[in-house]
Design an enzyme around this catalytic site. Structure first.
Site, short mmCIF file in Angstrom:
data_model
loop_
_atom_site.label_atom_id
_atom_site.label_comp_id
_atom_site.label_asym_id
_atom_site.label_seq_id
_atom_site.Cartn_x
_atom_site.Cartn_y
_atom_site.Cartn_z
N ASP A 14 -22.04 3.14 0.81
CA ASP A 14 -21.27 2.53 -0.22
C ASP A 14 -22.02 0.89 0.47
O ASP A 14 -22.57 0.55 0.96
CB ASP A 14 -19.52 2.23 -0.20
CG ASP A 14 -18.91 1.66 -0.53
OD1 ASP A 14 -19.11 1.18 -1.84
OD2 ASP A 14 -18.05 0.48 0.47
N SER A 15 -21.02 0.04 -0.96
CA SER A 15 -21.33 -0.56 -0.46
C SER A 15 -20.71 -1.96 0.71
O SER A 15 -21.29 -2.81 1.32
CB SER A 15 -20.97 -2.49 -0.91
OG SER A 15 -19.17 -2.06 -1.38
N CYS A 77 -19.04 5.37 -3.60
CA CYS A 77 -18.61 3.95 -4.28
C CYS A 77 -18.40 4.26 -5.65
O CYS A 77 -19.34 5.08 -6.31
CB CYS A 77 -20.04 3.45 -4.03
SG CYS A 77 -19.78 1.75 -4.97
N GLU A 166 -11.57 -5.97 3.49
CA GLU A 166 -13.20 -6.57 4.06
C GLU A 166 -13.23 -7.01 5.04
O GLU A 166 -13.60 -7.06 5.95
CB GLU A 166 -14.50 -6.48 3.60
CG GLU A 166 -14.93 -5.66 2.89
CD GLU A 166 -15.72 -4.70 3.15
OE1 GLU A 166 -16.29 -5.08 4.62
OE2 GLU A 166 -16.64 -3.56 2.74
N CYS A 198 -11.54 2.56 -6.34
CA CYS A 198 -12.32 2.14 -5.45
C CYS A 198 -12.24 3.06 -4.12
O CYS A 198 -11.29 3.30 -3.25
CB CYS A 198 -12.07 0.75 -5.69
SG CYS A 198 -12.81 -0.10 -3.98
N HIS A 200 -12.14 1.92 -1.43
CA HIS A 200 -11.28 0.82 -0.57
C HIS A 200 -10.58 1.26 -0.52
O HIS A 200 -9.51 0.78 0.60
CB HIS A 200 -12.08 -0.53 -0.58
CG HIS A 200 -13.92 -1.45 0.02
ND1 HIS A 200 -14.52 -0.82 -1.32
CD2 HIS A 200 -13.56 -1.76 0.69
CE1 HIS A 200 -15.34 -1.11 -0.64
NE2 HIS A 200 -14.84 -2.13 0.97
N1 DGL Z 1 -16.04 0.89 -2.54
C1 DGL Z 1 -16.60 0.09 -3.66
C2 DGL Z 1 -16.50 1.05 -4.85
O1 DGL Z 1 -15.64 2.13 -4.96
C3 DGL Z 1 -16.55 -0.73 -3.43
C4 DGL Z 1 -17.39 -1.86 -4.21
C5 DGL Z 1 -17.56 -3.25 -4.38
O2 DGL Z 1 -18.65 -3.43 -3.50
O3 DGL Z 1 -17.39 -4.97 -4.72
O4 DGL Z 1 -16.04 0.19 -5.66
#
Ligand code: DGL
Length: 281
Positions: A14-15, A77, A166, A198, A200
């Site tokens: 993921d990011s 992600c 975050e 998402c 997150h």
């Molecule tokens: N967890 C990522 C997603 O599901 C995060 C995206 C991001 O870094 O903007 O899209």
């Protein structure tokens, strides 16, 4: 497929910390599996990057996970799943299995409608919240409507949520105000289910639940993906059996952040050593 063995790890990326919600669900469902996690903190957030950039990052990270002998790569992600799944799949070929976090959620909605006892119990309007990249791709709507035209899908980009999470802003006044402001937008009027598009967002699921007062289901990828991973590994006879040997968990980031380490410890309930993978340097 090349010969694989069940001791090979499952790789996830993921990011940032969002994919840890998926990693945790996989760990809970499949406690014997070895896991390797990559958080591309150097490029966070993914949500406002171009599709070409996301594809480029995804391929480099997939190669990193292949180098670590992963039997399966989970794109944990939604943004990367929406914009780079086909690219990663083509790149990986038969070297590992590739799983995205969108299909299991779409299937959950479709199965819900297929199995509904009455017309009133069917979904008519499903909301999706996600990053700009995910919502712009329209992927949830495309997949759901292609299979069931009776469902309307309404997507809303909620770009402030990832940086907020975050930075550790959840379960407080600020996060409630931001969430409330997004969820009261007309696009989400009269929805009967909300996809947390998402990885997150499970971290703010309680707060979203409070707003909807439990009246509609909130569907996130974590448990659906864990179930899908379990079924897929079982089908390919690649489920790891512990046999007394503890699994290992390894966590890499492309840029070191304190917040990431803190959250990893919190998710996995133990002190985790974070390694920096200098794949961009
Ligand atoms: N967890 C990522 C997603 O599901 C995060 C995206 C991001 O870094 O903007 O899209």
């Amino acid at each position: 497929m090349k010969s694989r063995d069940s001791n090979q790890p499952i790789g996830l990326f993921d990011s940032g910390i969002g994919g840890l919600t998926v990693a945790k669900a996989i760990k809970d469902k499949l406690p014997a599996e070895n896991l390797i996690y990559f958080g591309d903190t150097a490029h966070l957030p993914y949500g406002d990057k171009s599709p070409d950039s996301i594809k480029y990052y995804a391929i480099r990270i997939a190669q990193f996970l292949l180098d670590h002998k992963c039997k399966m790569i989970v794109i944990a992600c939604n943004t990367a799943s929406a914009l780079a799944y086909d690219t990663v799949k083509d790149f990986i070929g038969k070297r590992a299995m590739v799983v995205n976090v969108i299909d299991p959620v779409v299937n959950k909605i479709l199965q819900g409608n297929a199995g509904a006892q009455s017309a009133e119990k069917k979904h008519r309007k499903v909301g999706v919240i996600g990053t700009k990249g995910t919502i712009k791709s329209g992927i949830h709507a495309k997949k759901i409507v292609a299979a069931d035209k009776s469902i309307e899908v309404s997507g809303l980009a909620t770009p402030l949520l990832v940086p907020m999470i975050e930075e550790g802003f959840f379960n407080n006044k600020i996060s409630r105000t931001v969430i409330n402001s997004y969820l009261s937008r007309p696009k989400l009027n009269h929805i009967d289910a909300l996809i947390l598009g998402c990885t997150h967002y499970p971290l703010i699921k309680n707060e979203i639940e409070e707003l909807y007062k439990g009246k509609i289901p909130l569907i996130d990828a974590a448990d659906e993906v864990a179930q899908y991973v379990y079924q897929t590994l079982k089908k390919h006879k690649l489920l790891r059996r512990a046999g007394g040997k503890k699994p290992y968990y390894r966590f890499y980031v492309s840029d070191f952040t304190d917040a990431f380490e803190k959250n990893t410890n919190f998710f996995f309930n133990r002190k985790i050593k974070l390694e920096e993978a200098r794949i961009w340097k």
